[in-house]
Design an enzyme around this catalytic site. Structure first.
Site, PDB file in Angstrom:
ATOM      1  N   ARG A 568       0.822  -1.212   0.000  1.00 31.48           N
ATOM      2  CA  ARG A 568       0.000   0.000   0.000  1.00 31.48           C
ATOM      3  C   ARG A 568       0.851   1.255   0.000  1.00 31.48           C
ATOM      4  O   ARG A 568       0.377   2.332  -0.293  1.00 31.48           O
ATOM      5  CB  ARG A 568      -0.959   0.008   1.187  1.00 31.48           C
ATOM      6  CG  ARG A 568      -0.331   0.411   2.491  1.00 31.48           C
ATOM      7  CD  ARG A 568      -1.321   0.436   3.632  1.00 31.48           C
ATOM      8  NE  ARG A 568      -2.425   1.346   3.429  1.00 31.48           N
ATOM      9  CZ  ARG A 568      -3.582   1.275   4.099  1.00 31.48           C
ATOM     10  NH1 ARG A 568      -3.768   0.317   4.973  1.00 31.48           N
ATOM     11  NH2 ARG A 568      -4.525   2.140   3.884  1.00 31.48           N
ATOM     12  N   ASP A 673       1.792  -0.088   9.029  1.00 30.31           N
ATOM     13  CA  ASP A 673       1.495   1.303   9.371  1.00 30.31           C
ATOM     14  C   ASP A 673       2.367   1.797  10.513  1.00 30.31           C
ATOM     15  O   ASP A 673       2.696   2.971  10.586  1.00 30.31           O
ATOM     16  CB  ASP A 673       0.004   1.505   9.657  1.00 30.31           C
ATOM     17  CG  ASP A 673      -0.492   0.632  10.785  1.00 30.31           C
ATOM     18  OD1 ASP A 673       0.181  -0.371  11.097  1.00 30.31           O
ATOM     19  OD2 ASP A 673      -1.550   0.942  11.347  1.00 30.31           O
ATOM     20  N   ARG A 742       1.699  -6.541  16.898  1.00 32.91           N
ATOM     21  CA  ARG A 742       2.067  -5.134  16.757  1.00 32.91           C
ATOM     22  C   ARG A 742       3.148  -4.751  17.767  1.00 32.91           C
ATOM     23  O   ARG A 742       4.034  -3.962  17.481  1.00 32.91           O
ATOM     24  CB  ARG A 742       0.828  -4.249  16.904  1.00 32.91           C
ATOM     25  CG  ARG A 742      -0.063  -4.331  15.674  1.00 32.91           C
ATOM     26  CD  ARG A 742      -1.333  -3.545  15.810  1.00 32.91           C
ATOM     27  NE  ARG A 742      -1.187  -2.104  15.621  1.00 32.91           N
ATOM     28  CZ  ARG A 742      -1.144  -1.513  14.438  1.00 32.91           C
ATOM     29  NH1 ARG A 742      -1.180  -2.215  13.336  1.00 32.91           N
ATOM     30  NH2 ARG A 742      -1.034  -0.207  14.354  1.00 32.91           N
TER      31      ARG A 742
END
Lengths: 787, 719
Positions: A568, A673, A742
């Site tokens: 992305r 991200d 994460r």
């Protein structure tokens, strides 16, 4: 009383003036200042016949400067190759550019041979290269070669001196006279002359050497590197010590030096004189004679007193508390104290004549250091006193910028060296001096992205540009269903209604083909569908920049592996504006939220500006970084499910970060991200910016159908924070697995960068009248307040 | 109204101690008479002298034919050849330059002589027009000295601009007999056309020992980095032809080659380029069939088409500058003048003034080997960048190529900067064209630092005599955790501050400074007592801010240390009817200023306000007793290019402009005055630096549905 005083004063004044006017004339004849004044200043004459003078060259001569009898250009270039020996190598004569054409700038390191010990420092250099994005394992595609022989210490008295280097390198089939080789060296020559002697023939190899002297430096070919210690960190590196900008500088000392005084031999000239400028107040210059074994033999009358003074001050204390630091030559031209002073924001005053300063090809040292002359040592105190406080402040900040950008770790030093060489390969695609010397520095600015300053997020102010007035909405769709879900339709609707929206790009990264164009909503802004890629080796998304304007080709795809999440952030050519609004298909935003966030981004174009946030913290119990998506008073991560950022970060993400790191991220699933946030924070050193958001997020519309197994990592839609106050404890295994992934990601990234780049912020930006008690009609963004 | 008048009271009229008026007048008259008398006498005494001496200062008027002739014996000494290893620290005598407060080197010019050999034949042309211009420029500059003993740099008047116009050995002998030659130490020679057939050396062949060479056409092998200066080859056409600057943008041709004598090999490559890319590439050549009287140097031809040179250069985006026998080409100057982006193809060439000029911003350098790829390389340059390069090219010409004077002064400045590096001219000053200098911002606090919280802030309260209110402010502010010191600026000269024992007891040091005059700018003085970076300016009647709000303001400032972070926000608007700026304090959706009645900012701005405020703004503010906050907003925005940050929701502030209900008339005069300030400041700054934004800063969890006790700053926005 007062009146009389005034009278007396006036009379005195008058008589004094009279004396001056009448007597002055006579006085002037005797006074020493009379001589020159009376004489005429002899300027260059205005010749009466100057208009008749002939020009230095006839126009014809200037315009027809060619001699056909000369060698042809091609012959001349060929002749250069033989005419200039390796001691006058230039890129044109000693470097084979053709090796770099096909595969670009690739660096090959020779495999390490067994029984060939290398020093810790050289090991760090090699591993820096191996970590770089230019590294290759295939000598065939390499443009630059690095030896596995440790050439750092070429002082043959040293224990690390490697013998018979000449013999060894001649045995390498790739050596080729040193062409396209890069050799690192920190110490050369030995007692007593400490020349640049390396003890072997480097031939046509590029030499990256510390303490380079201008005499032996081949301009535009060799590279001067700083001297660094074996404790210099591999990556990350310590921060600079400047914590505050004060004018005038609030330091205890103006100028300091503490070091050895050589009683004899090379370098003693300068070091012997340093004590002269010591004034015991704001200038501290301390020397000791104690060094070497037989210092007492050469001891002079000063030594004992000096040695006592010397012990009274602590080097670190001086470094911390002085505005300027003298960095004189040692036996060699460079010294450790150069980097030490730079880190300490103690402006280096260089007294090392003939030193080719580190990376001077790129770095403008005049902005960060005072380049003094050894011969003018005694002028240094008055010279530095005269430097204006504002300039001192600029110097101090520049030392910190340079330290952090190019010197704080072995990685940075080595990568800077490589980038300088890479820039030479294609001058039109290289960094200008401005880029090297302005934040965020040359390593973080990719000339392959653009050579125009206005295309980067960093230089708007310096060049009077402003970021583009429109943005591109970039939506990643990963839903398994082949049809369009309601959320994505609503999202496209909301975004396209923003007056600032220039285009919508949808990255369709699922196995099923995207719906045909007729199924997409009609909107006023152009819609582009990009077909995501499968994880197939050798096929980069760049080779198939498959952007077809709202006319997706129905094509069956085999979804063997999950899509690469880092995709992305690929620099898709379809993205035409500076600003990118990154969205997930299930994000829910209103038009006015988008408008407001965009207006904020235009004020902070170098940062990530967005809605849902998370934060990191140091967990002292576990001794690792913790991660939380709870509601907290701080934030350091903005989910890219709804965030504005500059499109340059796509390029930086894909091209600057080495492939290994992106693979790590792809492997960890829910990490891309975070990496983006870490990257932007590493570049800007600043926190991201959160903007206000309506409270309308449904309790985790979360577990929507997702593509493939690993894609559990798509960030939770619309912020765990506002939606789930206890977000960290999301029920269910998927949630906790995701959470721990994460956290792992965060720790691995911190490890890879060598420090934790994320910075926390305590604020949120709201519209000026947000929830103020005024009529809703007055407010520009009333809908943001709806509960 | 109460608070309004109180406000003005705080800034009560200035009181200057005065003498009795009668006496004063008497003294002034007496003094003036005496003074006038003296001046008159003085003038009478000195007038003729001064006329005389000023006539001495004008230059002599002589003819070049009259300059003395010097005969050089055949066996007079010849200097050593140039020493390639020379550097400033080895071959240059810095002691001659010394330390001087102006940081300017002194340059001496030898007087002009005619040199002849034993047989009376001239050694060279006495002096060329350009060299005379160059020496005149030096002589008129600040660098010049006529005192050979004070000089740091010596410039011989022997003209060596063109090596072909002189006899090498004899010129060298002439140099060697200069009175201060001393192996050429600190001597500077200017040469534009070096070398000659057949080998065309890239540096002047005249033996010159240690002399510095300002040369046009150095190659990387002959250029002594940091010692020599690379200069342009001057194009005399610059003086003859006036090419007005052309706006940037696309032009008729993409690539143009205008050089007449190109090596056939180059020409072949160029023609191949043209064949491939058609009309957008224009390769010109000399004209073969020009009628008599038309100077060939001013025309170029392509097939039968005739073009005016150098005008044709303005028709192209890129102009090729290829090397000839020499590396430096005069065409570079013409190309820059035309605002055409030079494509420089000359391997190993050291570009003019490359020590200071960033040529990547104005030109494209292409290796000779890559000539065939030229078109695609140039095509990949973004249009916006091309436009900047065009502007930059023209600027380089105007600043450094245009005249011999420009070349001479740039050369001396470069040498000057080497000797006084700490006073050197910056990259921006060398490279930024005026338009960029004007529109660009160089933030003095450019390093992204988040100051440590532990440092805290210093609150500075300006007060006149409202002791009661002041004490309340002190008590309130002292509750803020990060307050590290409180400074009261006592602006009342007629009244002493209250005794120590009366002041509120607070946990941080409290200092009172008394001012000499009741001026508003006292609020922004960089007092030594302010030891923190962060300053909170607060009026002595601002008691409505909560401790949370102030603490939060400080935290916001830490994230934006180069901005004004304040509470009440204001806006400037363009009044289309009146065609001027207007001040707005209504409830708007935008802010562009914050009031300094309660604002955090960096102490550096105190320094700027006090010492670097442009124009007469400071006096204006003190005279009007108003608008110091607007001035501060202008100053900070102008120097950083950034907007203010307004923190926390709007409150009712007690200040003249907030009492919108009563006292309309006063309010209106106030607004008019404030608007006037904005217009005045905008004209002094020459621009409107204020930035308008739509956001303000709140705590992350402000008004979120979350337990208040878990919020860091719960008490925000309460009234």
């Amino acid at each position: 009383m007062q009146t009389r005083k005034k009278y007396i004063f006036l009379t005195f004044l008058a008589s004094w003036l009279l004396l001056f006017f009448f007597g002055g004339d006579q006085l002037r004849r005797f006074a020493p200042f009379s001589g020159r004044k009376a004489e005429a200043r002899r300027n260059w004459p205005r010749w009466t016949d100057r208009s008749l003078l002939k020009s230095f060259a006839e126009p014809e001569e200037l315009q027809r400067d060619e001699d056909p009898s000369l060698l042809s250009p091609r012959e001349r270039r060929a002749a250069w190759l033989s005419a200039y020996s390796s001691s006058s190598c230039r890129m044109e004569t000693c470097f084979d550019f053709s090796r770099c054409e096909k595969h670009g700038f690739k660096v090959f390191t020779y495999p390490q041979e067994r029984g060939q010990p290398i020093s810790e420092t050289y090991g760090k250099i090699l591993s820096s290269i191996e970590r770089s994005r230019y590294h290759t394992l295939d000598p065939e595609e390499a443009c630059l070669f690095i030896l596995s022989i440790d050439t750092l210490d070429r002082d043959h008295l040293s224990g690390r001196y490697v013998r018979n280097v000449d013999e060894k390198i001649r045995g390498f089939p790739l050596w080729n006279g040193g062409r396209n080789h890069l050799i690192f060296n920190l110490y050369s020559g030995t007692w007593p002359s400490y020349t640049g002697e390396l003890g072997f023939d480097i031939g046509q190899a590029i030499l990256a050497k510390a303490s380079f002297s201008t005499d032996s430096f081949r301009p535009g070919f060799d590279i001067s590197i700083p001297l660094f210690s074996k404790d210099h960190p591999q990556r990350g590196g310590d921060k600079g010590w400047l914590f505050q900008d004060s004018v005038p500088p609030k330091k205890k000392y103006l100028l300091v030096f503490k070091g050895k005084r050589y009683l004899t031999g090379i370098g003693s000239g300068t070091r012997n004189a340093l004590h002269h400028i010591h004034n015991g107040k704001d200038i501290i210059s301390l020397t000791t004679c104690k060094h070497g074994k037989d210092w007492e033999k050469h001891k002079d009358t000063r030594c004992d007193k000096d040695n006592v003074d010397y012990e009274r001050f602590d080097y670190q204390e001086l470094l911390h508390n002085s505005t300027f630091c003298i960095v004189p030559r040692g036996r060699r031209l460079g010294s450790f104290r150069f980097l030490e002073a730079l880190q300490a924001a103690c402006i280096p005053v260089l007294l090392s004549d003939g030193w080719e300063l580190p990376f001077a090809e790129a770095i403008d040292w005049g902005r960060a250091a005072v380049v003094g002359s050894e011969r003018l040592l005694l002028q240094i105190p008055s010279a530095v006193r005269c430097i204006h406080p504002e300039r001192v402040l600029a110097f101090q900040q520049q030392t910190q910028f340079l330290w952090d950008a190019y010197f704080s770790s072995v990685d940075k030093i080595v990568h800077t060296t490589l980038e300088i060489i890479k820039d030479r390969l294609s001058p039109p695609r290289s960094r200008s001096r401005f880029l090297w010397n302005t934040l965020p520095g040359g390593l973080l600015v990719l000339p392959d992205f653009s050579t125009h300053l206005g295309d980067f997020p960093f230089y708007y102010l310096q060049h009077g540009y402003s970021p583009s007035k429109k943005f591109t909405a970039f939506i990643r769709a990963a839903s398994q269903a082949g049809s369009l879900s309601q959320p994505i339709l609503r999202l496209i609707q909301a975004v396209s209604e923003s007056q600032y929206c220039a285009q919508i790009v949808v990255l369709w990264s699922c196995e099923k083909a995207p719906p045909p164009s007729g199924k997409w909503p009609q909107s006023t802004v152009p819609l582009t569908i990009i077909q995501g890629r499968r994880k197939v080796r050798g096929e980069g998304p760049g080779t198939r920049a498959g952007s077809r304007s709202s006319r997706p080709r129905a094509q069956p795809h085999l979804c063997v592996l999950p899509p690469q999440l880092s995709e992305r952030f690929f620099p898709f050519e379809a993205i035409q504006t500076d600003a990118v609004l990154s969205l997930d298909e299930d994000t829910s935003l209103s038009t006015s939220e988008v408008d407001f966030a965009f207006s904020v981004w235009r004020s902070f174009p170098e940062r990530i500006v967005g809605f849902p946030t998370q934060s990191h913290f140091w967990d002292p119990e576990q001794g690792r970084w913790g991660y939380t998506s709870k509601w907290t008073n701080e934030l350091s991560i903005i989910l890219t499910a709804a965030a504005f950022y500059h499109r340059y970060y796509h390029s930086l993400f894909t091209e600057y970060l080495p492939a290994g790191l992106r693979e790590l991220v792809d492997g960890l699933a829910a990490c891309e991200d975070i990496l983006m946030n870490v990257l932007v924070a590493a570049v800007t050193k600043l926190p991201p910016i959160k903007v206000s958001q309506r409270k309308q997020h449904k309790e985790a519309a979360a577990q929507q159908a997702e593509c493939g197994e690993g894609a559990a990592g798509t960030p939770l839609p619309g912020a765990p924070s506002p939606s789930a106050p206890h977000g960290a404890r999301v029920k269910g295994t998927a949630g906790s697995r995701r959470f721990s992934q994460r956290q792992d990601c965060l720790n691995q990234l911190a490890d890879w960068f060598g420090y934790m780049p994320l910075v926390s912020s305590q604020l949120r930006l709201d519209p000026v009248l947000f929830k103020d008690q005024v009529s809703v009609l007055r407010k520009k963004y009333p809908s943001l307040e709806k509960a | 109204i109460m608070c309004a008048s109180a406000k003005y009271n705080t800034r009560g009229p200035a009181l200057i101690p005065r003498m009795k008026t009668k006496h004063r007048i008497y003294y002034i008259t007496l003094f003036s008479i005496v003074l006038l008398g003296l001046i008159a006498t003085g003038m009478f005494q000195f007038w003729p002298h001064s006329i005389e001496s000023s006539s001495d200062w004008t230059v002599e008027k002589r003819s070049i034919h009259d300059v003395p002739v010097v005969k050089l014996p055949a066996d007079s000494p010849i200097p050593e050849r140039g020493d390639l290893s020379c550097r400033m620290h080895t071959c240059f005598d810095v002691y001659r330059c010394g330390f001087n407060p102006k940081n300017k080197i002194k340059v001496y010019i030898y007087s002009l002589k005619k040199y002849v050999d034993e047989y009376g034949t001239l050694v060279s042309n006495t002096i060329s027009r350009e060299y005379n211009e160059l020496l005149t420029a030096i002589s008129d500059s600040e660098f010049y000295t006529d005192d050979v003993n004070r000089a740091c740099l010596f410039v011989p008047s022997i003209d060596v601009l063109n090596q072909n116009a002189l006899r090498i050995k004899e010129t060298a002998q002439a140099l060697a007999q200069l009175s201060r030659w001393d192996r050429g130490t600190n001597h500077l020679l200017f040469n534009m056309l070096p070398g000659g057939p057949p080998d065309y050396n890239t540096a002047l062949d005249v033996p010159r020992d240690r002399a510095l060479l300002a040369g046009g056409g150095f190659s990387t092998w002959t250029y002594r980095q940091g010692y020599d200066v690379s200069i342009p080859v001057y194009s005399p056409l610059s003086g003859e032809v006036d090419l007005p600057e052309r706006g940037p943008g696309p032009r008729r041709y993409f690539i143009l080659s205008s050089q007449m004598a190109l090596h056939p090999e180059y020409r072949l490559e160029l023609e191949a380029l043209q064949a491939e890319n058609g009309e957008s590439v224009l390769i010109l050549d000399k004209c073969t069939n020009l009628s008599d009287g038309v100077p060939a140097v001013r025309k170029r031809c392509y097939k039968n088409q005739v073009f005016d040179y150098p005008q044709v250069l303005q028709e192209s985006t890129f102009c090729i500058v290829l090397r000839g026998a020499r590396l430096g080409q005069a065409v570079l100057s013409d190309v820059l003048q035309a605002g055409c982006v030079p494509v420089i193809i000359a391997d190993s060439y050291i570009l003019p003034f490359s020590e200071v000029l960033d040529w990547k911003r104005a030109s494209v350098v292409i290796p000779e080997e890559k000539m065939p790829e030229m078109y695609s390389i140039l095509q990949s340059i973004p249009q916006r960048q091309i436009e900047e390069m065009q502007r930059q090219a023209r600027w380089f010409w105007e600043a450094y190529f245009r005249s011999m004077k420009a070349i001479a002064l740039a050369t001396l400045q470069i040498i000057n900067d080497r000797i006084y590096p700490y006073a050197a001219i910056s990259y921006e000053e060398w490279n930024d064209p005026p338009a960029v200098k004007w529109s660009s911002v160089n933030n003095p606090l450019f390093l992204p630092l988040i100051p440590p919280q532990s440092q805290g802030f210093t609150a500075v309260v300006l007060t006149y005599d409202r002791v009661e209110s002041l004490f309340r402010v002190i008590t309130e502010v002292s509750k803020v955790p990060s307050l590290s010191k409180l400074l009261v600026v006592w602006n009342n000269q007629n009244k002493n501050p209250p005794e120590d024992s009366l002041w509120p007891k607070i946990r941080v040091p409290l200092k009172v400074v008394r001012t000499a005059e009741n001026k508003l700018s006292n609020r922004f003085f960089p007092y030594d007592e302010i030891e923190t970076e962060a300053v909170l300016a607060i009026d002595d009647d601002i008691i409505m801010l909560t401790s949370d709000e102030l603490q939060f303001g400080y935290e916001v400032w830490r994230e934006f240390p180069d901005r004004l972070v304040g509470y009440p926000g204001r806006l400037h608007l363009w009044d289309h009817e009146m065609n001027k700026w207007k001040y707005e304090s209504e409830w708007t959706n935008e802010v562009s200023m914050v009031l300094t009645g309660a604002a955090f900012y960096h102490k550096y701005f105190n320094y700027l306000y006090t010492y670097k405020m442009p124009g007469d703004i400071k006096n204006w503010v003190d005279a009007h007793m108003n608008c110091e906050d607007i001035a501060m907003n202008f100053l900070v925005a102008n120097v950083t290019g950034k907007s203010v940050i307004k923190v926390t929701p709007r409150k009712k502030f007690k200040c003249p402009e907030c009492t919108a209900i009563d006292g309309l008339s006063l309010d209106q005069t106030h607004m008019v005055e404030r608007s006037e300030c904005i217009n005045k400041f905008a004209s002094v700054f020459g621009t409107m630096p204020l930035k308008v934004v739509e956001h303000r800063a709140d705590p992350v969890l402000y008004k979120d549905d979350f337990p208040e006790k878990l919020k860091s700053f719960p008490n925000i926005g309460s009234l």
